[in-house]
Design an enzyme around this catalytic site. Structure first.
Site, PDB file in Angstrom:
ATOM      1  CE1 TYR A 160      59.564 -50.147  62.018  1.00  0.00           C
ATOM      2  CE2 TYR A 160      57.938 -52.419  62.282  1.00  0.00           C
ATOM      3  CZ  TYR A 160      58.133 -50.461  62.805  1.00  0.00           C
ATOM      4  OH  TYR A 160      57.708 -50.066  63.876  1.00  0.00           O
TER       5      TYR A 160
ATOM      6  CG  HIS B  26      56.573 -44.752  62.185  1.00  0.00           C
ATOM      7  ND1 HIS B  26      57.480 -45.714  61.572  1.00  0.00           N
ATOM      8  CD2 HIS B  26      56.697 -45.285  63.527  1.00  0.00           C
ATOM      9  CE1 HIS B  26      57.778 -46.498  62.123  1.00  0.00           C
ATOM     10  NE2 HIS B  26      56.840 -46.238  63.318  1.00  0.00           N
TER      11      HIS B  26
HETATM   12  N1  LIG Z   1      55.294 -47.040  66.272  1.00  0.00           N
HETATM   13  C1  LIG Z   1      56.528 -47.528  66.660  1.00  0.00           C
HETATM   14  O1  LIG Z   1      57.208 -46.320  67.209  1.00  0.00           O
HETATM   15  C2  LIG Z   1      57.207 -48.894  66.958  1.00  0.00           C
HETATM   16  C3  LIG Z   1      58.567 -48.724  67.336  1.00  0.00           C
HETATM   17  C4  LIG Z   1      59.292 -49.822  67.770  1.00  0.00           C
HETATM   18  C5  LIG Z   1      58.532 -51.327  67.655  1.00  0.00           C
HETATM   19  N2  LIG Z   1      57.213 -50.937  67.330  1.00  0.00           N
HETATM   20  C6  LIG Z   1      56.424 -51.898  66.642  1.00  0.00           C
HETATM   21  O2  LIG Z   1      56.210 -52.884  67.794  1.00  0.00           O
HETATM   22  C7  LIG Z   1      57.043 -54.233  67.519  1.00  0.00           C
HETATM   23  C8  LIG Z   1      57.493 -55.053  68.905  1.00  0.00           C
HETATM   24  O3  LIG Z   1      58.549 -54.541  69.329  1.00  0.00           O
HETATM   25  P1  LIG Z   1      59.918 -55.024  69.585  1.00  0.00           P
HETATM   26  O4  LIG Z   1      60.372 -55.700  68.527  1.00  0.00           O
HETATM   27  O5  LIG Z   1      60.271 -53.576  69.503  1.00  0.00           O
HETATM   28  O6  LIG Z   1      59.536 -54.754  70.634  1.00  0.00           O
HETATM   29  P2  LIG Z   1      59.274 -56.604  71.542  1.00  0.00           P
HETATM   30  O7  LIG Z   1      58.454 -57.183  71.200  1.00  0.00           O
HETATM   31  O8  LIG Z   1      58.884 -56.282  73.411  1.00  0.00           O
HETATM   32  O9  LIG Z   1      61.030 -57.718  71.893  1.00  0.00           O
HETATM   33  C9  LIG Z   1      61.490 -57.711  70.323  1.00  0.00           C
HETATM   34  C10 LIG Z   1      63.146 -58.606  71.191  1.00  0.00           C
HETATM   35  O10 LIG Z   1      61.967 -59.299  72.399  1.00  0.00           O
HETATM   36  C11 LIG Z   1      62.744 -60.489  71.983  1.00  0.00           C
HETATM   37  N3  LIG Z   1      62.249 -61.909  72.361  1.00  0.00           N
HETATM   38  C12 LIG Z   1      60.128 -61.972  71.234  1.00  0.00           C
HETATM   39  N4  LIG Z   1      60.255 -63.079  72.562  1.00  0.00           N
HETATM   40  C13 LIG Z   1      60.340 -63.578  73.390  1.00  0.00           C
HETATM   41  C14 LIG Z   1      59.996 -64.408  74.415  1.00  0.00           C
HETATM   42  N5  LIG Z   1      58.964 -64.820  74.437  1.00  0.00           N
HETATM   43  N6  LIG Z   1      61.158 -64.199  75.391  1.00  0.00           N
HETATM   44  C15 LIG Z   1      62.566 -63.613  75.206  1.00  0.00           C
HETATM   45  N7  LIG Z   1      62.576 -63.426  74.507  1.00  0.00           N
HETATM   46  C16 LIG Z   1      61.657 -62.869  73.766  1.00  0.00           C
HETATM   47  C17 LIG Z   1      63.041 -60.866  70.187  1.00  0.00           C
HETATM   48  O11 LIG Z   1      64.444 -61.430  69.923  1.00  0.00           O
HETATM   49  P3  LIG Z   1      64.674 -62.734  69.213  1.00  0.00           P
HETATM   50  O12 LIG Z   1      63.906 -62.583  67.914  1.00  0.00           O
HETATM   51  O13 LIG Z   1      65.511 -63.596  69.590  1.00  0.00           O
HETATM   52  O14 LIG Z   1      63.119 -63.748  70.042  1.00  0.00           O
HETATM   53  C18 LIG Z   1      63.432 -59.210  69.881  1.00  0.00           C
HETATM   54  O15 LIG Z   1      65.094 -59.151  70.335  1.00  0.00           O
HETATM   55  C19 LIG Z   1      58.292 -54.382  66.104  1.00  0.00           C
HETATM   56  O16 LIG Z   1      58.458 -54.807  65.894  1.00  0.00           O
HETATM   57  C20 LIG Z   1      57.183 -53.553  65.853  1.00  0.00           C
HETATM   58  O17 LIG Z   1      56.188 -54.122  64.854  1.00  0.00           O
HETATM   59  C21 LIG Z   1      56.486 -49.830  66.208  1.00  0.00           C
END
Ligand SMILES: NC(=O)c1ccc[n+]([C@@H]2O[C@H](COP(=O)([O-])OP(=O)(O)OC[C@H]3O[C@@H](n4cnc5c(N)ncnc54)[C@H](OP(=O)(O)O)[C@@H]3O)[C@@H](O)[C@H]2O)c1
Length: 298
Positions: free
Chosen positions: A44, A102
């Site tokens: 990241y 990962h």
């Molecule tokens: N292990 C892996 O391969 C892997 C892959 C992907 C992700 N991850 C981890 O998992 C975490 C979460 O996944 P993600 O970030 O992909 O997706 P997520 O948490 O499902 O969604 C994040 C998105 O949703 C928006 N959001 C957040 N809260 C909200 C709400 N209450 N209402 C409406 N929209 C909202 C955010 O925009 P705003 O910033 O505008 O609020 C952001 O664009 C990542 O940050 C990372 O740490 C791990």
């Protein structure tokens, strides 16, 4: 709690899309609000910012659970140890709480990677180890090779993507499930069913999606760059979905393909078939693509 298990907080902050000042401030605010789990990864490119946010919050180090992940390109034993030390240096911590592989990397024998990962744990660089994006067969193989407990599999799960067989396999191996993309990158907020269910409790679709997961004992790590959404995503412990509502959400939870794994079949094929210099070039291209897509690839 079985021997070797980790106490992973049910809610944490994901940081995939966060960089620089926004990352520092969001981590700091999240910890001040009560979040105690912060999820990052060497891939990241924000571990320095995450570390700065941890320190700025004033919360005691021992009260925070920090997860980071080793990139598949560093799974060769010596590189893995180096990568773990580099993560610690960037985070400015003496120990990680949970260090994950990962994604699977078929180019490096899993037995060698696991031996190195277990060695890193025994050396005290991390308290716990685990995996991410491992399927049932990967988990079985990983557990066979691990001489230390694998405490977690971090996978994509949300109210559109249920993984019952995989979660059952994790539980059979006493591994916690941590759900990434737990609000489907914000889409949970626009879903008619989740909105209707949430309305009765004064909650948003995003909160219902998170609640559906934590009510199954699955930890969630939603990411947001907006301070007001930090509180929204955290406020999921003052209501309870009924059994009927849980089932209704589960019944729709298989209707969408995964978001973060769109690229994984291509990635796995390239890692398996191409020589290392070619995969390095692809990796750089992938990173650029990720930037263009605003961080939607993992
Ligand atoms: N292990 C892996 O391969 C892997 C892959 C992907 C992700 N991850 C981890 O998992 C975490 C979460 O996944 P993600 O970030 O992909 O997706 P997520 O948490 O499902 O969604 C994040 C998105 O949703 C928006 N959001 C957040 N809260 C909200 C709400 N209450 N209402 C409406 N929209 C909202 C955010 O925009 P705003 O910033 O505008 O609020 C952001 O664009 C990542 O940050 C990372 O740490 C791990």
């Amino acid at each position: 709690m079985p021997e070797g298990s980790a106490l992973i907080p049910l809610i944490g902050l994901g940081t995939l899309q966060l960089r620089g000042r926004v990352c520092v401030d969001t981590v700091e605010q999240a910890l001040r609000l009560g979040y105690r789990h912060i999820d990052t990864a060497e891939g990241y490119e924000n571990e320095r910012d995450v570390g700065e946010g941890l320190r700025a919050s004033g919360v005691q180090r021992e009260d925070i659970f920090v997860t980071t992940k080793i990139s598949p390109s560093h799974f060769a034993p010596r590189e893995l140890e180096r990568a773990a030390k580099d993560s610690l240096m960037r985070l400015r911590l003496s120990q990680i709480d949970l260090l994950l592989l990962h994604w699977p990397n078929p180019q490096v024998p899993l037995s060698e990677t696991l031996e190195a990962l277990c060695g890193v744990k025994r050396a005290g660089l991390t308290r716990h180890i685990g995996v991410s994006n491992f399927e049932v067969t990967d988990i079985d193989e990983a557990v066979r090779h691990a001489s230390e407990p694998l405490v977690c599999n971090q996978i994509e799960m949300n109210s559109f993507v249920d993984r019952p067989k995989l979660t059952a396999a994790c539980r059979a191996h006493h591994m916690a499930v941590v759900a990434y993309c737990p609000i489907a990158r914000g889409e949970a907020n626009n879903d008619a069913l989740l909105k209707r269910i949430g309305h009765a409790y004064g909650k948003s679709g995003a909160q219902v999606s998170l609640r559906w997961l934590v009510q199954q004992g699955i930890s969630v790590i939603p990411c947001t760059s907006r301070i007001e959404r930090l509180s929204e995503n955290y406020s999921i412990f003052d209501f309870e979905l009924s059994e009927a509502e849980m089932s209704e959400i589960s019944s729709i939870a298989r209707r969408r393909s995964r978001l973060a794994t769109v690229m994984s079949p291509m990635r796995a094929f390239a890692l398996k078939t191409l020589p290392a210099p070619a995969t390095s070039v692809l990796r750089i291209g992938y990173r650029m693509l990720r930037r263009v897509m605003g961080g939607t690839a993992r």
